[in-house]
Design a protein around this motif. Structure first.
Motif, PDB file in Angstrom:
ATOM      1  N   ARG A  83      39.538  45.730  43.717  1.00 52.18           N
ATOM      2  CA  ARG A  83      39.728  45.130  45.041  1.00 52.18           C
ATOM      3  C   ARG A  83      41.044  45.440  45.671  1.00 52.18           C
ATOM      4  NH1 ARG A  83      38.186  38.911  46.434  1.00 52.18           N
ATOM      5  NH2 ARG A  83      38.659  38.936  48.916  1.00 52.18           N
ATOM      6  N   VAL A  84      42.177  45.560  44.938  1.00 51.28           N
ATOM      7  CA  VAL A  84      43.399  45.487  45.271  1.00 51.28           C
ATOM      8  C   VAL A  84      43.511  47.026  45.757  1.00 51.28           C
ATOM      9  CG1 VAL A  84      45.715  45.881  44.642  1.00 51.28           C
ATOM     10  CG2 VAL A  84      44.594  43.777  44.006  1.00 51.28           C
ATOM     11  N   TYR A  92      45.202  40.603  50.251  1.00 52.98           N
ATOM     12  CA  TYR A  92      44.589  40.107  48.997  1.00 52.98           C
ATOM     13  C   TYR A  92      45.850  40.547  47.906  1.00 52.98           C
ATOM     14  CZ  TYR A  92      41.500  39.999  45.034  1.00 52.98           C
ATOM     15  OH  TYR A  92      40.815  39.517  43.726  1.00 52.98           O
ATOM     16  N   LEU A  93      46.532  41.679  47.827  1.00 53.91           N
ATOM     17  CA  LEU A  93      47.614  41.943  46.843  1.00 53.91           C
ATOM     18  C   LEU A  93      48.592  40.851  46.913  1.00 53.91           C
ATOM     19  CD1 LEU A  93      48.869  43.665  44.903  1.00 53.91           C
ATOM     20  CD2 LEU A  93      50.026  45.106  46.893  1.00 53.91           C
ATOM     21  N   GLU A  94      48.904  40.208  47.942  1.00 51.79           N
ATOM     22  CA  GLU A  94      49.809  39.136  48.109  1.00 51.79           C
ATOM     23  C   GLU A  94      49.469  37.869  47.444  1.00 51.79           C
ATOM     24  OE1 GLU A  94      51.726  36.245  52.013  1.00 51.79           O
ATOM     25  OE2 GLU A  94      51.741  38.442  52.107  1.00 51.79           O
ATOM     26  N   ARG A  95      47.998  37.874  47.402  1.00 53.25           N
ATOM     27  CA  ARG A  95      47.563  36.557  46.832  1.00 53.25           C
ATOM     28  C   ARG A  95      47.445  36.790  45.415  1.00 53.25           C
ATOM     29  NH1 ARG A  95      43.211  36.875  50.638  1.00 53.25           N
ATOM     30  NH2 ARG A  95      41.503  36.983  49.093  1.00 53.25           N
ATOM     31  N   CYS A  96      47.349  37.978  44.904  1.00 55.28           N
ATOM     32  CA  CYS A  96      47.548  38.409  43.482  1.00 55.28           C
ATOM     33  C   CYS A  96      48.552  38.133  42.941  1.00 55.28           C
ATOM     34  CB  CYS A  96      47.008  39.865  43.251  1.00 55.28           C
ATOM     35  SG  CYS A  96      45.252  40.073  43.532  1.00 55.28           S
ATOM     36  N   ASP A 145      43.188  33.546  39.080  1.00 52.74           N
ATOM     37  CA  ASP A 145      42.198  33.388  40.289  1.00 52.74           C
ATOM     38  C   ASP A 145      42.981  33.797  41.529  1.00 52.74           C
ATOM     39  OD1 ASP A 145      40.352  33.063  42.413  1.00 52.74           O
ATOM     40  OD2 ASP A 145      40.062  31.076  41.649  1.00 52.74           O
ATOM     41  N   PRO A 146      43.286  34.994  42.154  1.00 49.64           N
ATOM     42  CA  PRO A 146      44.013  35.074  43.375  1.00 49.64           C
ATOM     43  C   PRO A 146      43.627  34.184  44.555  1.00 49.64           C
ATOM     44  CG  PRO A 146      43.475  37.069  42.472  1.00 49.64           C
ATOM     45  CD  PRO A 146      42.876  36.109  41.611  1.00 49.64           C
ATOM     46  N   ALA A 170      51.552  48.529  45.061  1.00 49.50           N
ATOM     47  CA  ALA A 170      50.670  49.211  46.058  1.00 49.50           C
ATOM     48  C   ALA A 170      50.616  50.902  45.704  1.00 49.50           C
ATOM     49  CB  ALA A 170      50.994  49.121  47.251  1.00 49.50           C
ATOM     50  N   TYR A 171      51.863  51.493  45.535  1.00 46.51           N
ATOM     51  CA  TYR A 171      51.838  52.968  45.022  1.00 46.51           C
ATOM     52  C   TYR A 171      51.061  53.016  43.640  1.00 46.51           C
ATOM     53  CZ  TYR A 171      54.069  54.432  49.381  1.00 46.51           C
ATOM     54  OH  TYR A 171      54.375  55.028  50.617  1.00 46.51           O
ATOM     55  N   LEU A 172      51.498  52.100  42.542  1.00 44.71           N
ATOM     56  CA  LEU A 172      50.956  52.417  41.471  1.00 44.71           C
ATOM     57  C   LEU A 172      49.666  52.444  41.268  1.00 44.71           C
ATOM     58  CD1 LEU A 172      53.605  50.523  39.289  1.00 44.71           C
ATOM     59  CD2 LEU A 172      53.264  52.976  39.147  1.00 44.71           C
ATOM     60  N   VAL A 173      49.137  51.170  41.797  1.00 47.80           N
ATOM     61  CA  VAL A 173      47.617  50.970  41.988  1.00 47.80           C
ATOM     62  C   VAL A 173      46.753  52.044  42.733  1.00 47.80           C
ATOM     63  CG1 VAL A 173      45.755  49.610  42.667  1.00 47.80           C
ATOM     64  CG2 VAL A 173      47.725  48.561  41.577  1.00 47.80           C
TER      65      VAL A 173
END
Length: 513
Positions: free
Chosen positions: A344-345, A370-374, A431-432, A473-476
């Motif tokens: 999802r990220v 969503y990444l921020e929530r993670c 759980d993000p 972000a770049y790694l994922v």
């Protein structure tokens, strides 16, 4: 001979008894001993419990926190420590401008950081905090974002250059890049351009952390004795190297501004738009903006010496290196173990990348909700800074009727408040969505403290979140993450930050469609 030895033993016993009575039967001692805690031995208090490995000390810390919910006391000879982890009690400490002193534990950092923002108190801290607040203004964060983006791309390229699937010990790998980020943003110097000096500087910064723990584990060593030990001599040499490096950069930067007639400093002071990196003045290539430039500019009106500048630069280096590195590492491990969340990220990053044509910006980073929530959930489970200490400036009444005496070192147990089931249902589950806006509003404001809170909260928290987003972000976007070491098996050591023993994952390249 026998009678002399017996007399000596009697004298020692009397002195020890008097010492014990003075410590534990005074008004302060009686207040302390009303607070629950491990059994107290005469004279030693709970000191002998500390004679364990760092891993065992972490287990002790967790055991005591679970056994004495939500408050316990600890005696180290006559030194008093109270640990709390209820949000109501933490709020009483952090939200009060009287309780700003960090405590003797942070004195261990002073040989490196002197009286920078982290370790200073009183009027000096107030003036420095006010002076440094503009450091992370929106326009300056935009400048720093370019460095974050470049480092994100650099770390991806480094993995791709290896070729194929790569197994990595991410603690050392990630810390190399977070150190470069803080070097560029704090000092305007890229470690990538230093060749072999890069690795030497990185090792020396990391070595300082080990020296600090050495001092914590051996509190009976005073400064004079410490310098006589092999560790102490090595520590002194490392300090000289680190201070020398920073002083050299400060001198070069000041000379640069002198040669360019302080043009860029005037731009900073007047909030003028910053010129592009390729601009030239008097035939001198413009250097990239750094926190050091802001400090040099401020030194002209605030009478900051080179030592004042150095201690703030060194403080940024210390605070902004390992903390972000550990946050990235734990987030990568969590994403590797939770493929659905990782996917999802990745989908969110892909969408944002398409909108900005493959290169992230500050705005696009902010759009990665969503990444921020993670990241927030990762920092809940594994906060880089898992405790904060304060020395109480007055008696503090706790919610459960206990009183912390004035002058007591108080440990704010962030790790356990983040996992308290009364505030976090199923606290060990990643759980993000706990950080959806409607859920945040219902929670106690002091139940989540990855960047502290109150007057001494983390000045660089917005910068840190942008850095975490850019790297991950770049790694994922370029790799699938697969676990090697699982979090349930990872052993953690007591340190200034949350530091595990092993953190290995696989980076599997994503083939372009």
């Amino acid at each position: 001979m026998f009678s002399a030895v017996l007399l000596l033993l009697i004298i020692v016993a009397v002195i020890a008894f008097a010492y014990h009575c003075c410590v534990h039967y005074s008004r302060v001692g009686r207040l302390m001993n009303q607070i629950p805690g491990p059994k107290i031995l005469p004279v030693f208090g709970n000191l002998l419990l500390l004679q364990q490995t760092r891993e065992q000390l972490w287990c002790l810390f967790r055991t005591l926190s679970d056994q004495y919910y939500t408050t316990f006391r600890f005696w180290n000879l006559h030194y008093r420590l109270v640990t709390i982890h209820h949000p109501d009690d933490i709020e009483v400490i952090l939200n009060n401008t009287k309780h700003l002193e960090k405590g003797p534990l942070y004195d261990i950092l002073r040989p490196w950081l002197n009286d920078g923002l982290l370790t200073s108190t009183g009027a000096k801290w107030h003036s420095r905090r006010k002076m440094l607040t503009p450091t992370f203004h929106f326009s300056i964060l935009q400048e720093f974002t370019n460095i974050l983006i470049e480092e994100g791309k650099h770390i991806v390229q480094k993995l791709k250059d290896v070729g194929g699937m790569v197994e990595v010990d991410i603690e050392s790998f990630i810390s190399e890049h977070t150190l470069n980020i803080i070097c560029e943003t704090a000092m305007g110097t890229s470690l990538h351009n230093l060749g072999t000096a890069q690795e030497k500087y990185r090792q020396e910064v990391r070595q300082m952390g080990r020296f600090f723990i050495y001092r914590v584990m051996r509190p009976w060593l005073n400064d004079t004795l410490f310098t006589l030990t092999p560790e102490g001599r090595k520590h002194k040499k490392t300090l000289q190297n680190l201070h020398g490096f920073t002083e050299k950069i400060i001198a070069e930067r000041k000379m640069y501004h002198k040669r360019t007639d302080n043009k860029y400093l005037h731009n900073i002071t007047n909030n003028d738009p910053m010129e592009t990196d390729n601009a030239e003045i008097l035939g001198i290539r413009k250097k990239r903006f750094a926190i050091l430039d802001l400090l040099i500019s401020m030194s002209q009106e605030n009478n900051l010496s080179d030592l004042d500048i150095r201690e703030e630069v060194d403080t940024f280096m210390f605070e902004g290196h390992d903390t972000t590195s550990m946050a990235i590492c734990f987030t990568l491990l969590l994403l590797a173990e939770h493929k659905d969340i990782q996917d999802r990220v990745r989908e969110e990053v892909k969408t944002v990348m398409q909108q900005c044509e493959g290169t992230l910006t500050m705005t696009s980073l902010q759009n990665l909700s969503y990444l921020e929530r993670c990241l927030k959930e990762s920092l809940r489970l594994y906060p880089s800074v898992f405790f904060i200490t304060r020395v109480t400036a007055e008696n503090v009444q706790l919610r459960d009727s206990y009183v912390i005496p004035r002058g007591t070192m108080t440990n704010l147990n962030i790790f356990h408040v983040h996992r308290d089931p009364n505030f976090w249902p199923n606290p060990d589950v990643f759980d993000p969505d706990r950080f959806l806006p409607e859920k945040i509003q219902k929670r106690h404001p002091y139940s989540y403290l990855p960047f502290s809170a109150g007057p001494r909260n983390c000045i660089g928290q917005r910068f840190a979140m942008l850095e975490l987003k850019a790297i991950i972000a770049y790694l994922v976007h370029n790799f699938y993450l697969e676990p090697i070491d699982y979090l349930k098996d990872i052993r953690i050591n007591i340190d200034f930050i949350l530091r595990p023993n092993n953190m290995k994952i696989k980076f599997v390249p994503i083939q372009a469609a």
